[in-house]
Design an enzyme around this catalytic site. Structure first.
Site, mmCIF file in Angstrom:
data_model
loop_
_atom_site.group_PDB
_atom_site.id
_atom_site.type_symbol
_atom_site.label_atom_id
_atom_site.label_comp_id
_atom_site.label_asym_id
_atom_site.label_seq_id
_atom_site.Cartn_x
_atom_site.Cartn_y
_atom_site.Cartn_z
ATOM 1 C CB CYS A 1 26.971 0.320 19.435
ATOM 2 S SG CYS A 1 26.347 -1.193 18.642
ATOM 3 N N PRO B 1 0.820 -1.216 0.000
ATOM 4 C CG PRO B 1 -0.066 -1.087 2.160
ATOM 5 C CD PRO B 1 0.707 -1.975 1.251
ATOM 6 C CG ASP B 2 -0.622 4.957 -1.914
ATOM 7 O OD1 ASP B 2 -1.441 4.698 -1.013
ATOM 8 O OD2 ASP B 2 -0.948 5.586 -2.935
ATOM 9 C CG PHE B 3 2.869 6.985 3.261
ATOM 10 C CD1 PHE B 3 2.941 5.716 3.809
ATOM 11 C CD2 PHE B 3 3.932 7.866 3.464
ATOM 12 C CE1 PHE B 3 4.055 5.322 4.536
ATOM 13 C CE2 PHE B 3 5.044 7.482 4.188
ATOM 14 C CZ PHE B 3 5.110 6.214 4.721
ATOM 15 N NE ARG B 4 1.278 12.308 2.193
ATOM 16 C CZ ARG B 4 2.515 11.826 2.277
ATOM 17 N NH1 ARG B 4 2.949 10.962 1.388
ATOM 18 N NH2 ARG B 4 3.332 12.222 3.238
ATOM 19 C CB CYS C 1 25.768 -2.229 22.381
ATOM 20 S SG CYS C 1 24.161 -1.733 21.727
ATOM 21 C CG ASP D 1 9.283 -1.151 -2.640
ATOM 22 O OD1 ASP D 1 10.333 -1.014 -3.306
ATOM 23 O OD2 ASP D 1 8.185 -0.724 -3.041
ATOM 24 C CG ASN E 1 8.731 3.422 -3.744
ATOM 25 O OD1 ASN E 1 8.111 4.314 -3.177
ATOM 26 N ND2 ASN E 1 8.371 2.938 -4.915
ATOM 27 C CG HIS F 1 12.412 9.060 1.348
ATOM 28 N ND1 HIS F 1 11.074 9.259 1.089
ATOM 29 C CD2 HIS F 1 12.993 10.271 1.170
ATOM 30 C CE1 HIS F 1 10.879 10.522 0.754
ATOM 31 N NE2 HIS F 1 12.027 11.155 0.783
#
Ligand code: CNA
Length: 366
Positions: free
Chosen positions: A204, A100-103, A228, A176, A174, A193
């Site tokens: 760390c 699915p996309d965001f908007r 860590c 993905d 994207n 992104h």
């Protein structure tokens, strides 16, 4: 009315005319001041559109589109043998793969986040929120993980551009990794992104691989650093509040001025600084949007100020008409473009070959 009054009246008219004349001349001066400022900005900042006929040499020499349509773009590519194309993509090129996309209304992720009880939808991708409460992100990550998703026609169309030596670079928002799965070499790819491909401990900075993170995320655990023993391991995707990768800054500076054609696909063009990349190509570079809806358009203030900002789907604009919107599904748009370019069989053969080899890989993994 006596003569004196008439003369006075004439004097008044004369004074008024003189005043009008002097205010007109100051208007003219104001205008020329404005114009001087516009030109100064145009030269120094390359931000302002000059009227046709006053464009720089660069724009006078370059061909623009003969038709403001997909056919116009096809003609342009065919006529420019070494056309350097930049593609910019968003979540819309992967929705047909099942991610699915965001908007998008109703199907977009932002409409499905109620169960996470977030202060606001974007919080799930905010670093500050993640540091306090990483659980909602990892629950969502299980849905988003590049698990069994296959590249779409749009991904393979981009790969075909590369195979034909036409792809200057592909910029994607994207995370993905489907461009990599489609076989686009990493030097042609800017994952603006970031990506799920790798991860790091937030404490760390120990590095982790996708298979390691995947195992934890699918188990429903929050991946904790084994070096860590304290930090949470976050996939290297860029959250709101984080810097974009250096590669993005360096290559965007170099590439966009070089491009002969920009193709934008499947993005709402609202996330900055990615969205403003569309303004970084030369003023004569045609821009094709393939998307369900018109996006990234010049706003009224920019239009009023004559700023070179946003897409202008209007043949009468000072840009001379170089932006084309093809509205519909990304895969359909890419297929149509390939068909019109005479690449139908090549795209078909490429997809068949790649899908078979992915199937074979799946079998050997199981
Ligand atoms: P967005 O804001 O959700 O916009 C998607 C755009 O694509 C909208 O304009 C839709 O109308 C359009 N669209 C959706 N499906 C199609 C389709 N099949 N054909 C044509 N148009 C379509 O997503 P953006 O990418 O613009 O926003 C940037 C965010 C989304 C980035 O930070 C990404 O990391 C993030 N994201 C990525 C993925 C992924 O990697 N697949 C998924 C969800 C969100």
């Amino acid at each position: 009315m006596d003569k004196e009054t008439k003369e006075e009246g004439r004097d008044d008219n004369l004074n008024e005319e003189k005043q009008n004349a002097s205010s007109e001349s100051s208007d003219v001066e104001d205008c020329s001041e404005m114009e001087r400022l516009r030109r100064y900005l145009a030269q120094k900042l390359r931000l302002v559109d000059l009227p046709a006929g006053e464009q720089s040499d660069e724009s006078q020499l370059q061909p623009t589109l003969r038709k403001l349509s997909l056919d116009g773009i096809v003609e342009y590519i065919k006529e420019n043998e070494n056309c350097k194309i930049i593609t910019m993509a968003g979540a819309g090129i992967s929705t047909s793969a099942g991610i699915p996309d965001f908007r998008s209304p109703s199907s977009g992720l932002y409409h499905k986040l109620d169960k996470y009880n977030l202060p606001h939808p974007q919080a799930i991708f905010e670093l500050e929120f993640f540091m306090k409460n990483p659980e909602p992100f990892f629950t969502l990550a299980r849905e988003l993980l590049p698990e069994g998703f296959k590249p779409t026609i749009s991904h393979y169309f981009i790969r075909l551009l590369w195979e034909k030596g036409l792809l200057l670079r592909h910029y994607t928002q994207n995370i993905d990794t489907l461009e990599r799965v489609a076989g686009l070499p990493s030097e042609k790819l800017v994952e603006a992104h970031g990506t799920f491909h790798t991860g790091h401990c937030l404490k760390c900075r120990a590095p982790y691989t996708l298979p390691w993170m995947k195992e934890k995320i699918i188990e429903g655990a929050i991946p904790k650093c084994e070096e860590c023993d304290e930090g949470v391991v976050k996939p290297d995707i860029v959250f709101f509040g984080e810097m974009l990768p250096e590669r993005f800054q360096v290559l965007a500076d170099r590439d966009f001025v070089e491009a002969d054609l920009l193709i934008i696909m499947g993005s709402s063009l609202v996330v900055q600084p990615f969205a403003s990349l569309v303004d970084r190509v030369r003023t004569t570079c045609p821009r094709l949007l393939i998307n369900n809806e018109k996006v990234g358009m010049q706003d009224r203030l920019s239009r009023f100020l004559g700023l070179r900002q946003g897409l202008v789907f209007d043949a009468k604009s000072a840009h001379g008409g170089r932006d084309v919107a093809w509205l519909g599904d990304c895969d359909t748009g890419c297929q149509l473009l390939a068909d019109k370019l005479g690449w139908r069989d090549e795209l078909q053969a490429l997809m068949q070959r790649e899908r078979e080899s992915l199937k074979a890989e799946d079998k050997s993994d199981n």
